[in-house]
Design a protein around this motif. Structure first.
Motif, mmCIF file in Angstrom:
data_model
loop_
_atom_site.group_PDB
_atom_site.id
_atom_site.type_symbol
_atom_site.label_atom_id
_atom_site.label_comp_id
_atom_site.label_asym_id
_atom_site.label_seq_id
_atom_site.Cartn_x
_atom_site.Cartn_y
_atom_site.Cartn_z
ATOM 1 N N THR A 153 38.777 45.009 46.737
ATOM 2 C CA THR A 153 39.934 44.518 46.631
ATOM 3 C C THR A 153 40.216 43.401 48.115
ATOM 4 O O THR A 153 40.887 41.764 47.961
ATOM 5 N N ASP A 212 45.865 46.588 42.411
ATOM 6 C CA ASP A 212 45.024 47.346 42.835
ATOM 7 C C ASP A 212 44.824 48.571 43.242
ATOM 8 O O ASP A 212 45.892 49.829 43.264
ATOM 9 N N ASP A 213 43.226 49.220 42.342
ATOM 10 C CA ASP A 213 43.134 51.089 42.672
ATOM 11 C C ASP A 213 44.325 51.453 41.421
ATOM 12 O O ASP A 213 45.220 52.405 41.619
ATOM 13 N N ARG A 311 32.153 47.905 53.491
ATOM 14 C CA ARG A 311 32.568 48.310 54.611
ATOM 15 C C ARG A 311 32.359 49.265 55.442
ATOM 16 O O ARG A 311 32.183 48.803 56.794
HETATM 17 MG MG MG Z 1 39.839 48.582 47.920
#
Ligand code: MG
Ligand code: ADP
Length: 444
Positions: A153, A212-213, A311
């Motif tokens: 992302t 995205d995804d 993350r």
């Molecule tokens: Mg992502």
């Protein structure tokens, strides 16, 4: 105090996934303090307070609980009219009006500058940069795949930000940036409310389409059919298509063959889990941005105790910075160990200088008596300095006590050793790895 709690905003930002709403409602909030089990925050006015209570209270609660690792948090909202940043940005913009053209829809924190390049992601990064520089002309479609939290992302946002900065795309309105899930919802709504024309207008008249995804559309027939036609329309007019996915095209189940083969037409770039150097570099970069001095030793400690999800890695750093600023304590290894207890896979084992000496000597194939001696031969100096350095960082012990345990050396000798290793670590990635390995054995 406020500084210590502001990371909660970042967590909320990721949670709500809507930049317009974030900028309008979350950014102006001041997180004041955390007392007992209550988080105090202030907002600019009554209208704002009501809106937050109605729409965001739960999200704030959940995110604050996650950050403070405390359950059943209470949220108390005060009105602080002095800070009415809201008035300045009038007329009031409600979230559903925030998607007006002209507003940069991308997260401005996710750029190529803030993206650390490592062996694991350099290919994907380069491909994205090429696409941002000349959309539709190099790799089309660009298919990026990689596991959770590895930067997919971030890269899509970087493409958007860069294309707008470089003006390879003239306006945000010419970029469609959505997720597989949102795309699916839009298809469903378009069908339900008979707005297919509007839907097609939206997705087929852009210079870049980023989804995205994309794995989310697997098993959803109408969505796949619509995506297929969107893809074709853009492709023939040489418009850029970028998708991310959590797996390789061949491994996506329940996806139409014609779509899978479209994905394989262009470039497929993977992002692998980061190695320890990349994780350390990410921690250093992020802490620099926050104006925090993070020693290599602590960065390595944190990087080596976590998995590949960046993350989560950032979450740990945020926590360290927040607690350090709340308590005024410097971020050392014992501090990190204490603050991250139960979150990282760290044993509670207390380490003493003797353990370190044993492991280091073993590693270099010398005897413990050698590093305690005064001998200045090269074979002993380096291991001795490393052992002193590790003793200082892994044990709660003073410089002169370390000197004592190394055959009665002066504390200035210990300082010299620590400085030496610190400076070597800055330029020698292999040493970082060696220390990692040694530490692994110390804690084994
Ligand atoms: Mg992502
Ligand atoms: P994904 O979409 O693959 O699940 P994200 O792009 O959301 O992952 O990345 C998770 C977090 O890690 C983000 O905050 C992102 O900025 C950060 N991140 C990931 N890779 C890097 C990198 N190479 N350099 C700096 N930050 C990164």
């Amino acid at each position: 105090m406020e500084e210590g709690l502001t990371p909660i905003k970042q967590i909320i930002r990721e949670e709500i996934h809507d930049e317009g709403a974030y900028k309008t409602w979350i950014e102006p909030i001041a997180f004041r303090e955390f007392t007992g089990n209550t988080v105090h925050l202030s907002v600019p006015n009554r209208f704002f307070k009501d809106w937050i209570l109605e729409h965001y209270k739960e999200t704030i609660q959940v995110c604050a609980s996650r950050f403070l690792r405390s359950e059943d948090l209470d949220i108390r909202i005060f009105i602080d009219e002095k800070s009415d940043s809201f008035k300045k940005s009038s007329p009031v913009r409600l979230p559903d009006q925030s998607t007006t053209t002209g507003v940069n829809p991308f997260n401005t924190a996710y750029t190529f500058e803030t993206f650390v390049i490592g062996k694991n992601n350099q290919f994907a990064q380069a491909a994205c940069q090429a696409v941002a520089a000349s959309p539709g002309k190099t790799y089309n479609p660009l298919f990026i795949y990689g596991g959770v939290g590895l930067g997919k992302t971030h890269l899509l946002n970087a493409i958007g930000n860069e294309a707008l900065t470089q003006k390879t795309v003239l306006s945000p309105a010419n970029i469609s940036f959505t997720s597989g899930e949102e795309f699916t919802n839009e298809v469903i709504n378009a069908i339900r409310f008979d707005r297919m024309d509007k839907f097609r207008d939206k997705f087929r008249n852009v210079d870049i389409l980023m989804i995205d995804d994309i794995q989310f559309i697997a098993g959803k027939e109408a969505t796949q059919a619509e995506f297929f036609h969107t893809f074709n329309a853009l492709y023939v007019s040489k418009k850029q298509i970028v998708v991310t996915c959590d797996r390789f095209p061949k491994d996506i189940k329940n996806i139409e063959e014609r779509l899978r083969s479209r994905f394989e037409w262009g470039l497929i770039a993977d992002i692998q889990p980061p190695d320890i150097e990349t994780k350390v570099a990410i921690l250093k970069k992020k802490s620099e941005k926050e104006n925090i001095q993070l020693t290599n030793e602590v960065a390595i400690f944190v990087a080596s105790k976590t998995g590949s999800n960046i993350r989560s890695l950032e979450g740990l750093l945020t926590r360290l910075i927040a607690f350090s600023s709340l308590t005024g304590k410097p971020i050392t290894i014992p501090f990190a160990r204490e603050i991250l207890k139960g979150i990282i896979n760290d044993t509670d084992k207390t380490i003493n200088v003797e353990d370190i000496q044993k492991v280091v000597c073993n590693h270099y194939g010398i005897r413990v008596s050698d590093i305690k001696s005064k001998r200045r031969s090269k074979a002993f100096v380096m291991p001795r300095q490393i052992a002193m350095y590790l003793s200082r960082n892994l044990c709660n012990i003073s410089l002169s006590d370390i000197g004592e345990k190394f055959g009665g050396k002066d504390h200035s000798t210990v300082i010299h050793a620590i400085n030496k290793v610190e400076s070597l670590l800055k330029k020698d990635p292999y040493l970082i790895e060696t220390l990692e390995e040694i530490k692994g054995k110390i804690y084994a």
